[in-house]
Design a protein around this motif. Structure first.
Motif, PDB file in Angstrom:
ATOM      1  N   GLU A  27       0.820  -1.282  -0.005  1.00 55.88           N
ATOM      2  CA  GLU A  27       0.051  -0.033   0.119  1.00 55.88           C
ATOM      3  C   GLU A  27       0.808   1.326   0.026  1.00 55.88           C
ATOM      4  OE1 GLU A  27      -2.926  -0.138   3.100  1.00 55.88           O
ATOM      5  OE2 GLU A  27      -3.451  -2.178   2.831  1.00 55.88           O
ATOM      6  N   PHE A  28       1.713   1.224   0.819  1.00 57.58           N
ATOM      7  CA  PHE A  28       2.836   2.270   0.787  1.00 57.58           C
ATOM      8  C   PHE A  28       3.513   2.635  -0.477  1.00 57.58           C
ATOM      9  CE2 PHE A  28       7.068   4.195   1.789  1.00 57.58           C
ATOM     10  CZ  PHE A  28       6.626   5.575   2.818  1.00 57.58           C
ATOM     11  N   LYS A  29       3.903   1.546  -1.141  1.00 56.74           N
ATOM     12  CA  LYS A  29       4.439   1.715  -2.316  1.00 56.74           C
ATOM     13  C   LYS A  29       3.594   2.345  -3.481  1.00 56.74           C
ATOM     14  CE  LYS A  29       4.358  -1.779  -5.387  1.00 56.74           C
ATOM     15  NZ  LYS A  29       4.300  -2.432  -6.702  1.00 56.74           N
ATOM     16  N   GLN A  30       2.343   1.958  -3.466  1.00 60.05           N
ATOM     17  CA  GLN A  30       1.173   2.548  -4.373  1.00 60.05           C
ATOM     18  C   GLN A  30       1.131   4.124  -3.900  1.00 60.05           C
ATOM     19  OE1 GLN A  30      -1.574  -0.200  -3.663  1.00 60.05           O
ATOM     20  NE2 GLN A  30      -0.962  -1.517  -5.420  1.00 60.05           N
ATOM     21  N   GLU A  31       1.145   4.420  -2.772  1.00 57.01           N
ATOM     22  CA  GLU A  31       0.792   5.714  -2.203  1.00 57.01           C
ATOM     23  C   GLU A  31       1.969   6.607  -2.949  1.00 57.01           C
ATOM     24  OE1 GLU A  31       0.483   5.791   2.046  1.00 57.01           O
ATOM     25  OE2 GLU A  31      -1.337   4.492   1.737  1.00 57.01           O
ATOM     26  N   GLN A  32       3.108   6.015  -2.473  1.00 52.31           N
ATOM     27  CA  GLN A  32       4.498   6.867  -2.995  1.00 52.31           C
ATOM     28  C   GLN A  32       4.599   6.896  -4.490  1.00 52.31           C
ATOM     29  OE1 GLN A  32       6.625   8.450  -0.620  1.00 52.31           O
ATOM     30  NE2 GLN A  32       4.585   7.871   0.742  1.00 52.31           N
ATOM     31  N   ALA A  33       4.056   6.090  -5.043  1.00 54.82           N
ATOM     32  CA  ALA A  33       4.327   6.065  -6.425  1.00 54.82           C
ATOM     33  C   ALA A  33       3.509   7.166  -7.104  1.00 54.82           C
ATOM     34  CB  ALA A  33       3.894   4.562  -7.027  1.00 54.82           C
ATOM     35  N   ALA A  34       2.084   7.211  -6.473  1.00 56.14           N
ATOM     36  CA  ALA A  34       1.225   8.429  -6.776  1.00 56.14           C
ATOM     37  C   ALA A  34       1.856   9.719  -6.518  1.00 56.14           C
ATOM     38  CB  ALA A  34       0.053   8.560  -6.069  1.00 56.14           C
ATOM     39  N   LEU A  35       2.619  10.066  -5.714  1.00 57.85           N
ATOM     40  CA  LEU A  35       3.276  11.265  -5.359  1.00 57.85           C
ATOM     41  C   LEU A  35       4.561  11.480  -5.969  1.00 57.85           C
ATOM     42  CD1 LEU A  35       2.681  11.030  -1.343  1.00 57.85           C
ATOM     43  CD2 LEU A  35       1.569  12.323  -2.936  1.00 57.85           C
ATOM     44  N   GLU A  36       5.441  10.444  -6.462  1.00 58.02           N
ATOM     45  CA  GLU A  36       6.781  10.749  -7.133  1.00 58.02           C
ATOM     46  C   GLU A  36       6.903  11.823  -8.111  1.00 58.02           C
ATOM     47  OE1 GLU A  36      10.633   8.624  -7.092  1.00 58.02           O
ATOM     48  OE2 GLU A  36       8.974   9.219  -5.639  1.00 58.02           O
ATOM     49  N   LEU A  44      13.410  11.948  -4.844  1.00 58.12           N
ATOM     50  CA  LEU A  44      12.903  10.782  -5.280  1.00 58.12           C
ATOM     51  C   LEU A  44      12.969   9.570  -4.198  1.00 58.12           C
ATOM     52  CD1 LEU A  44      13.897  11.179  -9.015  1.00 58.12           C
ATOM     53  CD2 LEU A  44      11.361  11.639  -8.010  1.00 58.12           C
ATOM     54  N   ARG A  45      11.656   8.626  -4.251  1.00 55.68           N
ATOM     55  CA  ARG A  45      11.994   7.730  -3.262  1.00 55.68           C
ATOM     56  C   ARG A  45      12.111   6.291  -4.106  1.00 55.68           C
ATOM     57  NH1 ARG A  45       9.144   8.648   1.658  1.00 55.68           N
ATOM     58  NH2 ARG A  45      10.131   6.486   2.158  1.00 55.68           N
ATOM     59  N   PHE A  46      11.760   6.364  -5.354  1.00 55.27           N
ATOM     60  CA  PHE A  46      11.908   5.089  -6.281  1.00 55.27           C
ATOM     61  C   PHE A  46      13.071   5.046  -7.205  1.00 55.27           C
ATOM     62  CE2 PHE A  46       7.494   5.031  -5.308  1.00 55.27           C
ATOM     63  CZ  PHE A  46       7.115   3.741  -5.048  1.00 55.27           C
TER      64      PHE A  46
END
Length: 165
Positions: A27-36, A44-46
């Motif tokens: 879930e966190f990965k999906q949330e962060q992807a939306a903010l990237e 950048l986190r990814f």
């Protein structure tokens, strides 16, 4: 379709939560992807290595260096397959130690004496990549980008969530 190595930088609190709460990391990965897309380059986190992860792992292994920065160390407990196996974690202290082991190794030294033909003969994934006359240049670019990302992650004292998809 290609197998891509992917990374998500986790703060110490996020790392602890990923260990404690199965399913939270997805879930966190999906949330962060939306903010990237809103983040600046240093925020950048990814990161991903594209399909170059196996070539980089091969070069590191040739030099006797740890590949944990490419693969992680421990499976994320209680989580399922994210594409090609479960995601893996690399704790902040282990990330820093592995970077110390790598030192300031430039790509030219990492790949010294290696040819694309050697990578193809060793059947390094993806084998057809090594037919490209610019394959080693592509590998070099991924090495440089990965080092920049990992160095930044270490400066923040963060850990990693790593998966292949």
């Amino acid at each position: 379709m290609s197998i891509v190595g992917s990374y998500l930088r986790l703060s110490p609190a996020e790392f602890a939560r990923a260990l404690e709460s199965p399913g939270w990391a997805r879930e966190f990965k999906q949330e962060q992807a939306a903010l990237e897309h809103r983040r600046g380059p240093s925020e950048l986190r990814f990161h991903d290595t594209g399909k170059s992860w196996a070539g980089l792992a091969h070069l590191l292994a040739r030099r006797g260096l740890s590949g944990c920065l490419l693969d992680g160390e421990d499976e994320l407990p209680g989580d399922e397959d994210w594409g090609y196996g479960p995601p893996r974690l690399l704790a902040p202290d282990r990330l820093a130690a592995a970077l110390d082991e790598w030192g300031e190794l430039p790509f030219d030294a990492l790949a010294d004496g290696v040819t694309a033909a050697e990578l193809a003969a060793a059947e390094v994934y993806p084998v057809r990549m090594w037919d490209d006359p610019f394959a080693l240049e592509q590998l070099s670019a991924h090495w440089t980008d990965l080092r920049r990302y990992l160095d930044r992650t270490a400066r923040y004292r963060h850990g990693l969530l790593i998966w292949y998809s």
